[in-house]
Design an enzyme around this catalytic site. Structure first.
Site, short mmCIF file in Angstrom:
data_model
loop_
_atom_site.label_atom_id
_atom_site.label_comp_id
_atom_site.label_asym_id
_atom_site.label_seq_id
_atom_site.Cartn_x
_atom_site.Cartn_y
_atom_site.Cartn_z
N ASP A 1 -2.47 8.17 8.10
CA ASP A 1 -3.37 7.35 8.92
C ASP A 1 -2.49 6.52 9.86
OD1 ASP A 1 -2.36 5.32 7.34
OD2 ASP A 1 -4.17 5.05 6.15
N SER B 1 0.81 -1.22 0.00
CA SER B 1 0.00 0.00 0.00
C SER B 1 0.84 1.28 0.00
CB SER B 1 -0.94 0.00 1.21
OG SER B 1 -0.20 -0.13 2.40
N HIS C 1 0.28 4.79 7.24
CA HIS C 1 0.96 5.35 6.06
C HIS C 1 1.43 6.78 6.26
CE1 HIS C 1 -2.02 2.32 4.60
NE2 HIS C 1 -0.93 1.88 4.00
#
Ligand code: NAG
Ligand code: NAG
Ligand code: NAG
Length: 375
Positions: free
Chosen positions: A338, A38, A341
């Site tokens: 978040d 991600s 990340h």
């Protein structure tokens, strides 16, 4: 001077400039094949049935090309790989492999195969259901090599094209997160020792690097794992106070990174100078940012900008809630977007360090030197 002559001379000056700019143009296209999780997913997971998605606001809120709409990137703006591409004048980002409009026409920028929740090991991310493990990402590359490249340029042309392209791999974080999460049945701490787990990861990653090399890749960036012991998710789970990191998690990562960099050294000796493997030391870069964040104009290196500090860490506007209520006031002042990340602000610092840094952060060359390297 008559009008006609004026027009002609203006026109010839224009031509002269056009030729001049063609002549000095440094425009070697930046072709980037992106593999990973991600941290660099640019939208592949939007096409999967998965719990790991960044397809709703406020994800993408600072991503200019989409007008602030979510794109599947797991941050507020650009990823590190977006920022690096732009530094080389890339106009469009490598499209996600699974996007239906990814075709031979878009091949010049490269392709993004990265997938949120994925890892080096096939088992990693099972809890999220859909994700594309590294091995499968490379299967997809193999397919696109045939369907998008060889069919267009032939085998020889494809080899020449791939020799100049950059292959970046940003993977391993989810393997480590899963290892420390007791609810996952495969390779928990209780079943496999940390040393053995590091070795599994490194040996499986090496196999995939060699596969890519066989398929024609020559210029590699292999990103080490960052200090996950310092991310809000891990600190909350392990009850680590603010300003501190989980030593246990970071120790496993440092051991892995050391083994990884040794393997890359060996590959450089075996396969260089026709191939080059760059180790990107994201651990030291991100630790440096967290430690010296004030120096970079960042005020908060503890809390996520979006969503809560406590489980379940949801960063989502919801249906009728007010976006500003889930967001920090100034996104450019946070390290973490978040619970997992980095913000675009942090990504910019990381990307610039990798582009221009010395061999402590990017070894044996930095990304600017890698771009100019002709294997
Ligand atoms: C591909 O489709 C996506 C989503 O519809 C769009 O945002 C993007 O601009 C398209 N890319 C190209 C190259 O047409
Ligand atoms: C790769 O990882 C698996 C676990 O997923 C492990 O059993 C195997 O020994 C590792 N190494 C190699 C070389 O396959
Ligand atoms: C969102 O919240 C802010 C501050 O709490 C308020 O000023 C704004 O009007 C709200 N917007 C909407 C659409 O409710």
């Amino acid at each position: 001077m008559t009008m006609e002559i004026l027009v002609i001379s203006v026109f010839s000056i224009f031509i002269m400039f056009a030729l001049l700019s063609l002549h000095v143009s440094p425009c070697l296209p930046f072709t980037n094949f992106v593999f990973g999780d991600s941290l660099v997913d640019a939208g592949n997971n939007d096409y999967l049935f998965t719990l790991s998605k960044a397809d709703s606001p406020p994800y993408g809120i600072d991503f200019a090309p989409s007008g602030g709409q979510p794109t599947g990137r797991f941050t507020n703006g650009r990823t590190i790989s977006d920022i690096v591409g732009q530094a080389f004048g890339e106009m469009s980002f490598p499209p996600p492999y699974l996007a239906p409009n990814t075709t031979s026409n878009t091949i010049l920028a490269g392709i993004n195969y990265a997938s949120g929740a994925s890892g080096i090991l096939d088992e990693t991310g099972t809890l999220f259901i859909g994700r594309i493990p590294l091995r499968e990402q490379i299967n997809y590359f193999e397919q696109s090599r045939t369907t998008y490249m060889v069919s267009l340029m032939g085998e020889r042309g494809t080899q020449k094209f791939l020799k100049k392209a950059i292959f970046s791999l940003t993977i391993g974080s989810n393997d480590v997160l899963n290892y420390f999460q007791p609810s996952i049945p495969f390779f928990g701490e209780d079943k496999v020792s940390p040393i053995m787990f590091q070795d599994f990861m490194v040996s499986n990653l090496t196999i995939q690097l060699k596969r890519l090399h066989e398929l024609g890749a020559r210029k590699f960036i292999v990103v080490g794992i960052g200090p996950l012991g310092c991310i809000p998710f891990v600190r909350a789970l392990h009850l680590v106070p603010s300003g501190k990191c989980s030593v246990k998690v970071n120790t496993l990562i440092q051991g892995y990174n050391k083994k990884l960099s040794e393997v890359l050294d060996r590959l450089n000796q075996e396969m260089g100078p026709e191939a080059i493997f760059v180790y990107a030391n994201s651990y030291d870069i991100v630790s440096g940012i967290i430690l010296n964040h004030h120096q970079y104009g960042i005020e908060n290196a503890d809390d996520p900008c979006c969503g809560g500090y406590f489980p379940p860490f949801v960063c989502s506007k919801g249906n009728d809630a007010n976006t500003s209520s889930v967001l920090c006031n100034d996104r450019s002042k946070y390290v973490f977007w978040d619970a997992y990340h980095p913000t675009e602000a942090a990504n910019i610092i990381i990307a610039n360090t990798l582009l221009n840094g010395d061999d402590r952060v990017s070894y044996p060359v930095n990304i600017r030197e890698l771009y100019n390297y002709n294997p």
